[in-house]
Motif scaffolding. Structure first.
Motif, PDB file in Angstrom:
ATOM      1  N   LYS A 276      -9.313   2.167  -8.604  1.00  0.00           N
ATOM      2  CA  LYS A 276      -9.084   0.784  -9.026  1.00  0.00           C
ATOM      3  C   LYS A 276      -7.989   0.135  -8.174  1.00  0.00           C
ATOM      4  CE  LYS A 276     -10.290   1.380 -13.933  1.00  0.00           C
ATOM      5  NZ  LYS A 276      -9.729   1.406 -15.317  1.00  0.00           N
ATOM      6  N   ALA A 277      -6.893   0.872  -7.969  1.00  0.00           N
ATOM      7  CA  ALA A 277      -5.772   0.327  -7.201  1.00  0.00           C
ATOM      8  C   ALA A 277      -6.180  -0.030  -5.784  1.00  0.00           C
ATOM      9  CB  ALA A 277      -4.618   1.324  -7.191  1.00  0.00           C
ATOM     10  N   LEU A 278      -7.074   0.758  -5.193  1.00  0.00           N
ATOM     11  CA  LEU A 278      -7.426   0.589  -3.790  1.00  0.00           C
ATOM     12  C   LEU A 278      -8.666  -0.275  -3.566  1.00  0.00           C
ATOM     13  CD1 LEU A 278      -6.803   4.270  -2.621  1.00  0.00           C
ATOM     14  CD2 LEU A 278      -5.271   2.308  -2.380  1.00  0.00           C
ATOM     15  N   THR A 279      -9.313  -0.705  -4.661  1.00  0.00           N
ATOM     16  CA  THR A 279     -10.512  -1.541  -4.508  1.00  0.00           C
ATOM     17  C   THR A 279     -10.416  -2.802  -5.377  1.00  0.00           C
ATOM     18  OG1 THR A 279     -11.671  -0.187  -6.177  1.00  0.00           O
ATOM     19  CG2 THR A 279     -12.000   0.399  -3.869  1.00  0.00           C
ATOM     20  N   SER A 280     -10.793  -2.708  -6.636  1.00  0.00           N
ATOM     21  CA  SER A 280     -10.835  -3.906  -7.477  1.00  0.00           C
ATOM     22  C   SER A 280      -9.462  -4.512  -7.725  1.00  0.00           C
ATOM     23  CB  SER A 280     -11.506  -3.577  -8.822  1.00  0.00           C
ATOM     24  OG  SER A 280     -10.772  -2.582  -9.522  1.00  0.00           O
ATOM     25  N   ASP A 281      -8.413  -3.690  -7.759  1.00  0.00           N
ATOM     26  CA  ASP A 281      -7.050  -4.191  -8.003  1.00  0.00           C
ATOM     27  C   ASP A 281      -6.214  -4.233  -6.725  1.00  0.00           C
ATOM     28  OD1 ASP A 281      -7.847  -4.179 -10.629  1.00  0.00           O
ATOM     29  OD2 ASP A 281      -6.698  -2.403 -11.204  1.00  0.00           O
TER      30      ASP A 281
ATOM     31  N   PHE B 165       0.894   6.264  -8.344  1.00  0.00           N
ATOM     32  CA  PHE B 165       0.520   7.271  -9.334  1.00  0.00           C
ATOM     33  C   PHE B 165      -0.807   6.889  -9.988  1.00  0.00           C
ATOM     34  CE2 PHE B 165       5.105   7.595  -9.050  1.00  0.00           C
ATOM     35  CZ  PHE B 165       5.342   8.953  -9.134  1.00  0.00           C
ATOM     36  N   GLY B 166      -1.666   7.877 -10.151  1.00  0.00           N
ATOM     37  CA  GLY B 166      -2.885   7.704 -10.923  1.00  0.00           C
ATOM     38  C   GLY B 166      -2.774   8.552 -12.175  1.00  0.00           C
ATOM     39  N   HIS B 167      -2.930   7.944 -13.344  1.00  0.00           N
ATOM     40  CA  HIS B 167      -2.784   8.669 -14.600  1.00  0.00           C
ATOM     41  C   HIS B 167      -4.147   9.076 -15.139  1.00  0.00           C
ATOM     42  CE1 HIS B 167       1.302   7.592 -14.220  1.00  0.00           C
ATOM     43  NE2 HIS B 167       1.165   6.316 -14.592  1.00  0.00           N
ATOM     44  N   ARG B 168      -4.161  10.091 -15.949  1.00  0.00           N
ATOM     45  CA  ARG B 168      -5.416  10.645 -16.446  1.00  0.00           C
ATOM     46  C   ARG B 168      -6.154   9.684 -17.367  1.00  0.00           C
ATOM     47  NH1 ARG B 168      -4.126  15.549 -20.515  1.00  0.00           N
ATOM     48  NH2 ARG B 168      -6.384  15.541 -20.451  1.00  0.00           N
ATOM     49  N   ASN B 169      -5.463   8.654 -17.884  1.00  0.00           N
ATOM     50  CA  ASN B 169      -6.119   7.656 -18.739  1.00  0.00           C
ATOM     51  C   ASN B 169      -6.698   6.498 -17.913  1.00  0.00           C
ATOM     52  OD1 ASN B 169      -3.799   6.340 -17.958  1.00  0.00           O
ATOM     53  ND2 ASN B 169      -3.110   5.832 -20.028  1.00  0.00           N
ATOM     54  N   GLU B 170      -6.841   6.711 -16.593  1.00  0.00           N
ATOM     55  CA  GLU B 170      -7.477   5.771 -15.666  1.00  0.00           C
ATOM     56  C   GLU B 170      -6.625   4.519 -15.416  1.00  0.00           C
ATOM     57  OE1 GLU B 170     -11.526   4.933 -16.596  1.00  0.00           O
ATOM     58  OE2 GLU B 170     -12.099   7.046 -16.745  1.00  0.00           O
ATOM     59  N   THR B 171      -5.324   4.616 -15.565  1.00  0.00           N
ATOM     60  CA  THR B 171      -4.415   3.527 -15.199  1.00  0.00           C
ATOM     61  C   THR B 171      -3.588   3.970 -13.999  1.00  0.00           C
ATOM     62  OG1 THR B 171      -2.659   4.292 -16.687  1.00  0.00           O
ATOM     63  CG2 THR B 171      -4.268   2.722 -17.574  1.00  0.00           C
TER      64      THR B 171
ATOM     65  N   ALA C 129       5.157   0.978   5.283  1.00  0.00           N
ATOM     66  CA  ALA C 129       4.216   0.693   6.375  1.00  0.00           C
ATOM     67  C   ALA C 129       3.306  -0.492   6.081  1.00  0.00           C
ATOM     68  CB  ALA C 129       3.358   1.933   6.662  1.00  0.00           C
ATOM     69  N   ARG C 130       3.466  -1.126   4.904  1.00  0.00           N
ATOM     70  CA  ARG C 130       2.505  -2.153   4.486  1.00  0.00           C
ATOM     71  C   ARG C 130       2.343  -3.275   5.502  1.00  0.00           C
ATOM     72  NH1 ARG C 130       3.612  -6.471  -0.141  1.00  0.00           N
ATOM     73  NH2 ARG C 130       4.545  -7.449   1.704  1.00  0.00           N
ATOM     74  N   ASP C 131       3.449  -3.810   6.015  1.00  0.00           N
ATOM     75  CA  ASP C 131       3.369  -4.944   6.933  1.00  0.00           C
ATOM     76  C   ASP C 131       3.382  -4.518   8.399  1.00  0.00           C
ATOM     77  OD1 ASP C 131       3.347  -6.500   4.702  1.00  0.00           O
ATOM     78  OD2 ASP C 131       5.440  -7.129   4.844  1.00  0.00           O
ATOM     79  N   GLY C 132       3.382  -3.214   8.644  1.00  0.00           N
ATOM     80  CA  GLY C 132       3.437  -2.729  10.021  1.00  0.00           C
ATOM     81  C   GLY C 132       2.088  -2.382  10.604  1.00  0.00           C
ATOM     82  N   MET C 133       1.020  -2.556   9.831  1.00  0.00           N
ATOM     83  CA  MET C 133      -0.322  -2.239  10.315  1.00  0.00           C
ATOM     84  C   MET C 133      -1.328  -3.138   9.606  1.00  0.00           C
ATOM     85  SD  MET C 133      -0.365   1.496   8.395  1.00  0.00           S
ATOM     86  CE  MET C 133      -1.804   2.085   9.247  1.00  0.00           C
ATOM     87  N   GLN C 134      -2.548  -3.154  10.107  1.00  0.00           N
ATOM     88  CA  GLN C 134      -3.574  -3.982   9.481  1.00  0.00           C
ATOM     89  C   GLN C 134      -3.840  -3.475   8.069  1.00  0.00           C
ATOM     90  OE1 GLN C 134      -7.093  -5.035  11.571  1.00  0.00           O
ATOM     91  NE2 GLN C 134      -6.084  -5.186  13.554  1.00  0.00           N
ATOM     92  N   SER C 135      -4.126  -4.392   7.180  1.00  0.00           N
ATOM     93  CA  SER C 135      -4.236  -4.044   5.761  1.00  0.00           C
ATOM     94  C   SER C 135      -5.301  -2.988   5.502  1.00  0.00           C
ATOM     95  CB  SER C 135      -4.524  -5.295   4.930  1.00  0.00           C
ATOM     96  OG  SER C 135      -5.759  -5.864   5.317  1.00  0.00           O
ATOM     97  N   LYS C 136      -6.452  -3.096   6.148  1.00  0.00           N
ATOM     98  CA  LYS C 136      -7.520  -2.128   5.906  1.00  0.00           C
ATOM     99  C   LYS C 136      -7.098  -0.732   6.356  1.00  0.00           C
ATOM    100  CE  LYS C 136     -10.200  -2.576  10.202  1.00  0.00           C
ATOM    101  NZ  LYS C 136     -10.100  -1.130  10.519  1.00  0.00           N
ATOM    102  N   ASP C 137      -6.326  -0.659   7.443  1.00  0.00           N
ATOM    103  CA  ASP C 137      -5.850   0.639   7.914  1.00  0.00           C
ATOM    104  C   ASP C 137      -4.795   1.207   6.972  1.00  0.00           C
ATOM    105  OD1 ASP C 137      -7.507   0.493  10.140  1.00  0.00           O
ATOM    106  OD2 ASP C 137      -5.992  -0.536  11.340  1.00  0.00           O
ATOM    107  N   TRP C 138      -3.941   0.330   6.451  1.00  0.00           N
ATOM    108  CA  TRP C 138      -2.909   0.791   5.514  1.00  0.00           C
ATOM    109  C   TRP C 138      -3.553   1.285   4.218  1.00  0.00           C
ATOM    110  CZ3 TRP C 138      -1.190  -1.608   0.800  1.00  0.00           C
ATOM    111  CH2 TRP C 138      -0.063  -1.003   0.237  1.00  0.00           C
ATOM    112  N   ILE C 139      -4.515   0.550   3.687  1.00  0.00           N
ATOM    113  CA  ILE C 139      -5.208   0.970   2.474  1.00  0.00           C
ATOM    114  C   ILE C 139      -5.907   2.307   2.704  1.00  0.00           C
ATOM    115  CG2 ILE C 139      -7.117   0.430   0.915  1.00  0.00           C
ATOM    116  CD1 ILE C 139      -4.674  -1.202   0.347  1.00  0.00           C
ATOM    117  N   SER C 140      -6.536   2.469   3.868  1.00  0.00           N
ATOM    118  CA  SER C 140      -7.218   3.729   4.176  1.00  0.00           C
ATOM    119  C   SER C 140      -6.235   4.885   4.250  1.00  0.00           C
ATOM    120  CB  SER C 140      -7.977   3.600   5.508  1.00  0.00           C
ATOM    121  OG  SER C 140      -9.000   2.631   5.423  1.00  0.00           O
ATOM    122  N   LEU C 141      -5.047   4.619   4.813  1.00  0.00           N
ATOM    123  CA  LEU C 141      -4.032   5.663   4.907  1.00  0.00           C
ATOM    124  C   LEU C 141      -3.543   6.082   3.523  1.00  0.00           C
ATOM    125  CD1 LEU C 141      -2.236   7.398   6.746  1.00  0.00           C
ATOM    126  CD2 LEU C 141      -0.590   5.521   6.779  1.00  0.00           C
ATOM    127  N   VAL C 142      -3.328   5.099   2.656  1.00  0.00           N
ATOM    128  CA  VAL C 142      -2.921   5.413   1.276  1.00  0.00           C
ATOM    129  C   VAL C 142      -4.028   6.206   0.578  1.00  0.00           C
ATOM    130  CG1 VAL C 142      -2.304   4.447  -0.973  1.00  0.00           C
ATOM    131  CG2 VAL C 142      -1.411   3.398   1.116  1.00  0.00           C
TER     132      VAL C 142
END
Length: 267
Positions: A33-38, A56-62, A86-99
């Protein structure tokens, strides 16, 4: 902070293969959710000016962006530290992929931590890995979404009849598609130069490409730029204190000079 399925936080530790897998799926869904819809909310919370932050990803899906727990050693393995820097040091799609890659590694670490703690033998670990591996990784999901968005943009980009006038934050001719429309780059002025030079006259300013209306430096493809909708001048985002995330909420951008002129007229 929950930080994991631990007795101190009110959650019993998962002790069987099925319980560990259920814990894994809950945390995975939260991170997804954090990396796609949110992703816009997640991006905004990862301020590089703050201290080391973890996802952090919690077991209750939050999901939660927070600093690591102070307890050493922690009750369960912790996510990658300092993802916000690193958020502003690289393209957003690359940063999201790294996370996403680091989040995949964390999910596996937590699952096999429980396996080791509660004595899973070779066959149990093999079974656990098998059912985990049947799910696509977060990295696979995130990059597939980015590819699909890139394909949709390529086939659906309209042909503009007014190519001379850049408006606000340019969405055409981006160097690469973004994870959810975060970073936007201004185009070189090659097409504009060709049209203006059709009469045989060459403009010295155009030959130099776009320059920042604040600092006067030339356009570079690895920098975030924004165009004023009033004077049509380009500016480095850093020069006018506009970040890619902030630019997303701006429909019509006015540079500091144009904003000041408007205030003086109405004053």
């Amino acid at each position: 902070m929950e930080g994991g399925a631990s007795s101190s936080s009110g959650f019993p530790f998962p002790r069987t293969i099925e319980e560990v897998f259920k814990d894994f799926k809950g945390r995975r869904q939260a991170l997804l959710k954090a990396l796609t819809s949110d992703v816009d909310e997640f991006y905004a919370q990862c301020d590089p000016e703050k201290e080391n932050l973890c996802l952090f990803g919690h077991r209750n899906e939050t999901w939660q962006v927070n600093m690591p727990v102070e307890e050493v050693p922690p009750e369960i393995p912790e996510p990658a530290l300092g993802i916000n820097f690193a958020r502003d040091g690289m393209q957003s799609k690359d940063w999201i992929s790294l996370v996403a890659v680091h989040s995949d590694a964390w999910l596996m670490a937590v699952a096999f931590y429980f396996g080791a703690r509660f004595g899973f033998d070779k066959n149990d670990r093999k079974k656990l890995f098998k059912i985990i591996n049947d799910l696509p990784s977060l990295f696979e999901v995130v990059t597939e979404i980015a590819k699909r968005q890139a394909s949709e943009k390529t086939t659906a980009t309209p042909h503009s009849s007014n190519r001379n006038k850049p408006s606000g934050i340019m969405k055409q001719r981006q160097p690469e598609p973004q994870a959810k429309g975060l970073l936007k780059m201004p185009p070189p002025q090659e097409e504009q130069e060709e049209e203006e030079d059709s009469g045989g006259e060459e403009g010295e300013d155009d030959e130099q490409g776009a320059t920042c209306g604040a600092c006067g430096n030339s356009y570079a493809s690895d920098e975030f730029w924004i165009c004023c909708d009033v004077c049509e001048k380009w500016f480095h985002g850093a020069c006018v204190k506009i970040t890619p995330a902030k630019a997303e909420s701006i429909k019509h951008y006015k540079c500091p000079a144009c904003s000041s002129n408007k205030r003086l007229k109405h004053g």
